[in-house]
Design an enzyme around this catalytic site. Structure first.
Site, short mmCIF file in Angstrom:
data_model
loop_
_atom_site.label_atom_id
_atom_site.label_comp_id
_atom_site.label_asym_id
_atom_site.label_seq_id
_atom_site.Cartn_x
_atom_site.Cartn_y
_atom_site.Cartn_z
N GLU A 1 3.50 4.94 -13.77
CA GLU A 1 4.10 4.94 -12.44
C GLU A 1 4.51 6.35 -12.01
O GLU A 1 4.27 6.75 -10.87
CB GLU A 1 5.32 4.01 -12.44
CG GLU A 1 6.19 4.09 -11.19
CD GLU A 1 5.49 3.65 -9.91
OE1 GLU A 1 6.10 3.78 -8.84
OE2 GLU A 1 4.33 3.20 -9.98
N HIS B 1 1.57 8.55 -11.12
CA HIS B 1 1.11 8.18 -9.77
C HIS B 1 1.96 8.86 -8.70
O HIS B 1 1.43 9.38 -7.71
CB HIS B 1 1.17 6.66 -9.63
CG HIS B 1 0.82 6.15 -8.26
ND1 HIS B 1 -0.39 6.39 -7.68
CD2 HIS B 1 1.54 5.44 -7.36
CE1 HIS B 1 -0.43 5.83 -6.48
NE2 HIS B 1 0.73 5.26 -6.25
N HIS C 1 0.71 -0.61 1.95
CA HIS C 1 0.65 0.67 1.21
C HIS C 1 -0.80 1.01 0.86
O HIS C 1 -1.24 2.16 1.00
CB HIS C 1 1.49 0.54 -0.07
CG HIS C 1 1.67 1.82 -0.81
ND1 HIS C 1 2.07 2.99 -0.21
CD2 HIS C 1 1.51 2.12 -2.13
CE1 HIS C 1 2.17 3.95 -1.12
NE2 HIS C 1 1.81 3.45 -2.29
N HIS D 1 -11.25 -14.03 0.86
CA HIS D 1 -11.76 -12.68 0.57
C HIS D 1 -13.23 -12.72 0.18
O HIS D 1 -14.03 -11.93 0.69
CB HIS D 1 -10.93 -12.06 -0.56
CG HIS D 1 -11.43 -10.72 -1.01
ND1 HIS D 1 -11.55 -9.64 -0.16
CD2 HIS D 1 -11.86 -10.29 -2.24
CE1 HIS D 1 -12.02 -8.60 -0.83
NE2 HIS D 1 -12.23 -8.97 -2.09
N HIS E 1 -13.85 -1.50 -8.58
CA HIS E 1 -13.98 -2.26 -7.33
C HIS E 1 -13.14 -1.61 -6.23
O HIS E 1 -13.56 -1.51 -5.07
CB HIS E 1 -13.56 -3.70 -7.55
CG HIS E 1 -13.98 -4.64 -6.47
ND1 HIS E 1 -15.26 -4.72 -5.97
CD2 HIS E 1 -13.26 -5.57 -5.76
CE1 HIS E 1 -15.33 -5.63 -5.04
NE2 HIS E 1 -14.13 -6.15 -4.88
#
Length: 370
Positions: A98, A101, A168, A276, A334
């Site tokens: 985290e 990032h 986000h 989706h 992906h």
């Protein structure tokens, strides 16, 4: 702590800034734009890795980690949380994922600030009539990255609320698209045939369709609905399975819960997943047509071929995630495929607009100072 975090962000940004400064490219701004685009793509990939490893709450506060600028200083609190819940959201590894990032995000922010400052310096220093356009796009990028940072904070403080995490993601893709447009404006492009103007509307629709599919994919990921259907092309052995759209697409609710506070039913996850994967067929059909049209126009052929190849690959990766039980590497890939499609679609839009005789959006000229 804030000063320490700012210093860490500057240190991470120092390497790409050094690469730009040492480059032999006379247009340092162009180099900076492309380097920032590349690092933003990396940030999106690492953000996907953070989300898919359940590391989004590895540090449950923001912007630091238990009030510290790095996990080393917060080791005691992190270890205590991990000991209390070994498979919970807070572990030493997840805390590092985290915070890395966040450091990367701060570095991208520093690079965008640098681009804005350089563009405005160039604008003020150049006398009319040679003065370039007002650097609107670099300034918008600065505002956009600040908004993205705010949603990053809310992602943590609102405990991974799906709608916040999805926005986000969309803002990250939007930032990538804006950087692509700006970087493209710094390069010389082969002439595009006049027929390219006919693709302007189709290319714009393609970008909207792609962002809608990315939003649906983000909704799948943030609701942990990736394996709600494990067969393909059927779902639970049916073409149209039992689904709960009311709860599945209620936007303002906590993770895994309905708006009323009950656990989210499995049929709701099925609805999210099925929507989706079904809309993916629309995306493949539309982009297949769009890529085919682009391949027939001088100046757009390479972009059209790349778009067709990437859409086919992305579809195969999506199907592979189901049959391989959603392995981490392929799931991250992906997300990366979606980011590549954003770059290619924005490039197609940029070139199609060039064919219409519009002036390229340039933030700085080739003599822009470093």
């Amino acid at each position: 702590m804030l000063i320490q975090l700012a210093i860490l962000g500057l240190l991470v940004a120092l390497l790409p800034l050094t690469v730009v400064w040492a480059s032999k490219d006379a247009n340092k701004f162009r180099k900076l734009a492309w380097v920032t685009l590349f690092l933003t793509f990396d940030l999106i990939m690492f953000g996907a890795f953070t989300r898919l490893t359940d590391s989004g709450l590895g540090c449950p506060d923001w912007p630091g980690c238990y009030g510290h600028a790095n996990p080393v200083a917060a080791h005691g609190q992190i270890s205590a949380a991990e000991a209390a819940m070994p498979h919970g959201p807070v572990t030493v590894v997840k805390a590092w994922i985290e915070m890395i990032h966040r450091y990367l995000a701060m570095a991208v922010g520093v690079l965008i600030v640098a681009m804005m400052v350089i563009a405005w310096m160039r604008w003020f220093r150049t006398a009319r009539p040679a003065r370039p356009r007002v650097p609107v796009l670099p300034t918008l990028l600065f505002g956009f990255v600040c908004l993205q940072g705010a949603f990053g904070a809310w992602t943590v403080t609102l405990k991974l609320q799906p709608v916040i995490v999805t926005i986000h993601l969309l803002l990250g893709m939007g930032l990538l698209g804006m950087l692509t447009w700006m970087a493209a404006g710094q390069n010389a492009h082969a002439p595009v045939a006049a027929d390219g103007r006919r693709l302007r509307l189709a290319a714009a629709i393609g970008l909207a369709v792609l962002m809608a599919q990315i939003a649906l994919g983000g909704w799948v990921s943030t609701n942990y609905a990736a394996l709600a259907c494990t067969d393909y092309p059927l779902c639970h052995g049916a073409l149209v399975p039992k689904m709960d759209y009311e709860h599945g697409f209620t936007l303002w609710r906590q993770l895994g819960m309905t708006a009323g506070g009950d656990y989210l039913p499995y049929e709701a996850l099925t609805a999210i997943h099925w929507t989706h994967r079904t809309f993916a067929l629309v995306v493949v059909a539309f982009f297949g047509w769009l890529g085919h049209k682009a391949m027939r126009i001088d100046g757009l052929r390479r972009t059209g071929r790349a778009l067709l190849a990437m859409v086919a690959l992305q579809f195969l990766i999506g199907v592979a995630t189901l049959f391989l039980n959603w392995p981490l590497a392929i799931a991250v890939l992906h997300n990366g495929g979606a980011a590549v499609l954003v770059v290619l679609t924005v490039m197609l839009n940029y070139k199609a607009n060039l064919s219409a005789g519009t002036r390229p959006v340039r933030a700085a000229s080739s003599t822009c100072p470093a």
